[in-house]
Design a protein around this motif. Sequence first.
Motif, PDB file in Angstrom:
ATOM      1  N   SER A   1       0.806  -1.227   0.000  1.00 57.49           N
ATOM      2  CA  SER A   1       0.000   0.000   0.000  1.00 57.49           C
ATOM      3  C   SER A   1       0.836   1.274   0.000  1.00 57.49           C
ATOM      4  O   SER A   1       0.357   2.323  -0.421  1.00 57.49           O
TER       5      SER A   1
ATOM      6  N   ASP B   1      -7.732  -5.060   2.798  1.00 59.06           N
ATOM      7  CA  ASP B   1      -6.356  -5.583   2.776  1.00 59.06           C
ATOM      8  C   ASP B   1      -6.058  -6.434   4.013  1.00 59.06           C
ATOM      9  O   ASP B   1      -5.498  -7.523   3.901  1.00 59.06           O
TER      10      ASP B   1
ATOM     11  N   HIS C   1      -4.988 -10.407   4.177  1.00 59.82           N
ATOM     12  CA  HIS C   1      -3.801 -10.941   4.870  1.00 59.82           C
ATOM     13  C   HIS C   1      -4.187 -12.037   5.867  1.00 59.82           C
ATOM     14  O   HIS C   1      -3.479 -13.027   6.006  1.00 59.82           O
TER      15      HIS C   1
ATOM     16  N   HIS D   1      -3.302  -2.770  -5.144  1.00 63.81           N
ATOM     17  CA  HIS D   1      -2.711  -4.095  -5.419  1.00 63.81           C
ATOM     18  C   HIS D   1      -3.740  -5.115  -4.972  1.00 63.81           C
ATOM     19  O   HIS D   1      -4.765  -4.754  -4.383  1.00 63.81           O
TER      20      HIS D   1
ATOM     21  N   THR E   1      -4.660  -8.466  -2.501  1.00 60.69           N
ATOM     22  CA  THR E   1      -4.193  -9.114  -1.269  1.00 60.69           C
ATOM     23  C   THR E   1      -4.883 -10.457  -1.070  1.00 60.69           C
ATOM     24  O   THR E   1      -6.107 -10.549  -1.159  1.00 60.69           O
TER      25      THR E   1
ATOM     26  N   HIS F   1       0.496 -10.005  -0.528  1.00 57.92           N
ATOM     27  CA  HIS F   1      -0.081  -9.422  -1.734  1.00 57.92           C
ATOM     28  C   HIS F   1       0.262 -10.296  -2.934  1.00 57.92           C
ATOM     29  O   HIS F   1       1.227 -11.050  -2.887  1.00 57.92           O
TER      30      HIS F   1
END
Length: 378
Positions: free
Chosen positions: A98, A272, A276, A315, A317, A341
């Motif tokens: 990020s 995000d 994760h 992006h 994740t 990611h």
Amino acid sequence: MRKILFWGVMLSMFAQSPVNGKNFDLQKYTHPAPYSVEKIQTPKGKKVKNVILMIGDGMSLAHVQCAWTCNRGHLWLENAQYTGLSQTPIANQLIAESGSGGTALAIGHQTVYHAAGVDAKGNPQPSLIELAHAKGLSTGVAVTCRLWDATPCDFLAHYIDRDESELLIGQFPDSPVDYVFGGGQRYFKPENRPDKRDVFAELEGKGYKVMKNYEEFLGYEGGKAYCVPFEGDTPVPAERGDMLAKASLKELSLLSRDKDGFFMMIEGSQLDDYGHFNNIQMLMEETLDFDRTVGEVFKWAAQDGETLVVVTADHETGGLTLLDGDLASGTVEVKFTTDDHSGVIVPIYAFGPQAQNFTGFMTNTELCHKIQSLLKLK
Ligand SMILES: [Zn+2]
């Protein structure tokens, strides 16, 4: 033959074992609370006076498609008139995070892994917030994360390492931004900072109204302001409700008083985090909260008629895949393939005047350059 069998068994055991304790097995989730979605009438004019950039942190097409399935085949995002694809490589590697991914969107330069608001050589470059302010536009940021997290820092600060939280927050009084909503009081307070600076007091010294109460902000009608109602991140969607949508609409009403126009960045920050954590339920709750915020923002922009909204991600994740599911019950069967990611291309959705500029293959830096040129910032 036995040898092949042995290694086959070993490999399959390895493939099924969780890496770093994360769950890469098939996960099934049924979303209990679908919402209805309306068709929004698109504005007729061509002039862009305001731009709203909305970032779903870590949101790829798979996230959107899972959310669409969970919501029984409807999303507010589908009101976008144009869609495109954004490539997100960074200066020194294929896969962004990020700091670097958001920086490309904020300053229009590729940068190195973990940088925030600086180019690949570490030089600060003006963000869309700073360029817009310099041209006389008003500016705003609304996020669900703590404000020292990478994406808000990409737009409001400049440093080579996104993890220097106190340093980055210490730069916020130098940003010309008008309105900020987000979590993260901690590093504004002197007792939590090695330099003992009182960053809230410094902001007040620069003319900002600082609010630590969300309801107060919703009734606020004054000039530049920070609303930071939480010590760290904002609470989970089930607790915070439509806070991101309401705070964003509040800022839009304040920003739109400027006859010269405005630029605003809104982030669904915690998609995000749950990518994760490989947590599909929380990931869907965050993605659907972001979509409802998109719906409110699209409706506001449709009313305004001179506001372009661009929705994208920095992006992907989680390496999320949608393997099966059921539209009638809002069920998805997914696998995550990483707790980090991935390099998967991310979508762009554009709504409003000049939305046709955001189609086809783009890079994240090009997306920033298009916004710069539409607002005549450079
Ligand atoms: Zn991340």
